[in-house]
Scaffold this motif. Structure first.
Motif, PDB file in Angstrom:
ATOM      1  N   UNK A   1      20.808 -41.081   4.795  1.00 47.08           N
ATOM      2  CA  UNK A   1      21.099 -39.746   5.108  1.00 47.08           C
ATOM      3  C   UNK A   1      22.280 -39.275   4.197  1.00 47.08           C
ATOM      4  N   UNK A   2      22.983 -40.439   3.582  1.00 54.96           N
ATOM      5  CA  UNK A   2      24.221 -39.989   2.942  1.00 54.96           C
ATOM      6  C   UNK A   2      23.744 -39.455   1.483  1.00 54.96           C
ATOM      7  N   UNK A   3      22.372 -39.911   1.009  1.00 56.53           N
ATOM      8  CA  UNK A   3      22.267 -39.490  -0.254  1.00 56.53           C
ATOM      9  C   UNK A   3      21.377 -38.352  -0.114  1.00 56.53           C
ATOM     10  N   UNK A   4      21.240 -37.620   0.792  1.00 60.43           N
ATOM     11  CA  UNK A   4      20.512 -36.319   1.015  1.00 60.43           C
ATOM     12  C   UNK A   4      21.022 -35.465  -0.002  1.00 60.43           C
TER      13      UNK A   4
ATOM     14  N   UNK B   1      17.276 -52.651   3.211  1.00 59.15           N
ATOM     15  CA  UNK B   1      18.312 -52.681   4.242  1.00 59.15           C
ATOM     16  C   UNK B   1      18.962 -51.357   4.440  1.00 59.15           C
ATOM     17  N   UNK B   2      18.159 -50.159   4.430  1.00 58.93           N
ATOM     18  CA  UNK B   2      19.028 -49.057   4.778  1.00 58.93           C
ATOM     19  C   UNK B   2      18.477 -48.707   5.944  1.00 58.93           C
ATOM     20  N   UNK B   3      19.249 -47.720   6.709  1.00 62.06           N
ATOM     21  CA  UNK B   3      19.194 -47.380   8.228  1.00 62.06           C
ATOM     22  C   UNK B   3      18.508 -45.946   8.190  1.00 62.06           C
ATOM     23  N   UNK B   4      18.042 -45.544   9.549  1.00 58.51           N
ATOM     24  CA  UNK B   4      17.898 -44.367   9.419  1.00 58.51           C
ATOM     25  C   UNK B   4      18.611 -43.339  10.391  1.00 58.51           C
ATOM     26  N   UNK B   5      20.010 -43.919  10.784  1.00 55.93           N
ATOM     27  CA  UNK B   5      20.574 -43.095  11.822  1.00 55.93           C
ATOM     28  C   UNK B   5      20.963 -41.776  11.317  1.00 55.93           C
ATOM     29  N   UNK B   6      20.941 -41.108  12.319  1.00 57.53           N
ATOM     30  CA  UNK B   6      21.483 -39.619  12.200  1.00 57.53           C
ATOM     31  C   UNK B   6      20.738 -38.720  11.371  1.00 57.53           C
ATOM     32  N   UNK B   7      19.642 -39.373  10.764  1.00 56.62           N
ATOM     33  CA  UNK B   7      18.770 -38.628   9.483  1.00 56.62           C
ATOM     34  C   UNK B   7      18.020 -37.225  10.021  1.00 56.62           C
TER      35      UNK B   7
ATOM     36  N   UNK C   1      18.191 -31.918   7.704  1.00 56.20           N
ATOM     37  CA  UNK C   1      17.752 -30.474   7.791  1.00 56.20           C
ATOM     38  C   UNK C   1      18.826 -29.701   7.069  1.00 56.20           C
ATOM     39  N   UNK C   2      20.030 -30.203   6.557  1.00 55.43           N
ATOM     40  CA  UNK C   2      20.868 -29.480   5.977  1.00 55.43           C
ATOM     41  C   UNK C   2      20.711 -29.155   4.500  1.00 55.43           C
TER      42      UNK C   2
END
Length: 389
Positions: free
Chosen positions: A184-187, A203-209, A214-215
């Motif tokens: 999500x930091x790469x969004x 090894x990438x996480x999906x937290x808070x995606x 949506x922003x």
């Protein structure tokens, strides 16, 4: 006054002799002619992969630096090669500051790099420097609009496009590899990669995606290759990331076959032609790849019931690892029941057949007998076998 030509030996020479003499004098007194730029570029073009051979890179870099002092032409060529492939360690803030200053002062804020790697090194942060690291990394990437390959490794202080500054477009970037990062930091960056063809996530996480994605507008790239490993993707994240590429992705590699494969199959299952998975556990996901032409399974147990009952009949190439059970029982059983009528070849990895000369006579005869179980049904159907190391 002396008479012109009085002391000039050329007056007694023929025109041809005089021309040859003048040429010889020019060779001694004139600077050597410079080779065409195209030839110099070929001579100085690095013939190595920097990320694989750091020692060779250092030697060649020193040669390039020496060449850059010889002439303006060599300086331009050497500089282009030196800045063609950039590797930075984010934990070394001094290096980031120096590189960014060089880009601003020598290149007017526009770096000509074609490949940019952010590799994790020993942590050398002091308290409160994480914010500066994030700012410098983001600013460097913003300066490299000509990159074709971008590699980002996360760590204690991962890359975060959180400054709110507008990012440029990267029309030449074809391949992106990320590891250890929260996607999500790469969004903010992904929608700027208009022509991305290959995306690899490790090894990438999906937290808070859900909240963050949506922003931002979803990416509009048309991927042809997608590879994930040790990466969990939610249904929403899969849709946000790959909806625009649902009809263009031809090759899909998923190491951990979990729920993510089902989500990806829902989005692109009708278009993927090449699938590489580690385990064949999610049978319902495999059945959704209706136009699959090449399948590779990384495990030794092929789960033949799933292959026989749930696979669409479109395979041309089937790839698996050698084991006595697969060669002697599983694959011959599938072939004899008319499995995959369009199958043209079998690619078999880790096969002892490749080095069969190194075995004893007894072992060699045993391997030949085992492999004959597969050779006979393949010959009957005209299927080619490729033994791979």
């Amino acid at each position: 006054m002396p008479v012109i030509g009085e002391n000039d030996n050329s007056s007694s020479m023929s025109p041809l002799e005089a021309l040859e003499t003048r040429r010889a004098q020019d060779l001694v007194t004139s600077p050597p002619p410079l080779l065409p730029v195209e030839i110099l570029e070929q001579i100085l073009q690095p013939q190595w992969k920097r990320c694989e051979d750091s020692h060779t890179w250092k030697e060649m870099a020193n040669d390039m630096l020496s060449c850059s002092l010889a002439s303006r032409t060599l300086y331009a060529i050497a500089r282009a090669n030196l800045y063609n492939d950039i590797q930075l360690v984010p934990s070394r803030l001094k290096s980031l500051r120096l590189f960014l200053r060089t880009v601003c002062e020598d290149f007017g804020g526009h770096c000509p790099a074609h490949a940019l790697h952010f590799r994790q090194g020993p942590l050398a942060y002091q308290h409160g420097q994480g914010k500066e690291h994030t700012m410098l990394t983001e600013e460097i990437i913003s300066c490299c609009t000509e990159i074709r390959y971008l590699e980002l490794e996360g760590g204690r202080y991962s890359l975060q496009f959180t400054s709110g500054r507008p990012l440029p477009e990267y029309p030449s970037l074809k391949k992106l590899k990320v590891s250890g990062l929260d996607l999500h930091f790469l969004a903010p960056l992904l929608p700027r990669l208009l022509n991305l063809e290959s995306f690899e996530a490790h090894s990438c996480d999906r937290s808070r995606d859900l909240v963050v994605l949506e922003e931002h507008l979803p990416p509009s790239f048309k991927l042809s290759t997608l590879s994930t490993s040790h990466t969990r993707l939610s249904r929403h994240q899969c849709k946000w990331l790959f909806a625009s590429s649902s009809q263009s992705i031809e090759s899909l590699k998923v190491q951990e076959v979990g729920a993510s494969l089902c989500y990806l199959a829902d989005i692109m299952g009708g278009f993927v032609k090449k699938l590489h998975i580690s385990h064949l556990y999610y049978r319902q996901a495999i059945s959704r790849f209706v136009n699959l032409q090449s399948l590779r399974i990384g495990e030794f147990d092929l789960h033949t019931d799933a292959l026989r009952d749930d696979m669409p009949s479109s395979l041309k190439t089937f790839t698996f690892n050698w084991s006595r059970k697969t060669i002697q029982c599983d694959v011959p059983e599938l072939l004899r029941c008319s499995w995959q009528p369009s199958l043209q070849s079998l690619d078999i990895y880790q096969s002892p057949t490749v080095n069969i000369e190194n075995f004893s006579d007894e072992t060699r005869q045993l391997l030949i007998a085992i492999n004959n179980h597969l050779i006979e049904p393949c010959a009957a159907r005209g299927i080619q076998i490729n033994w791979l190391p």
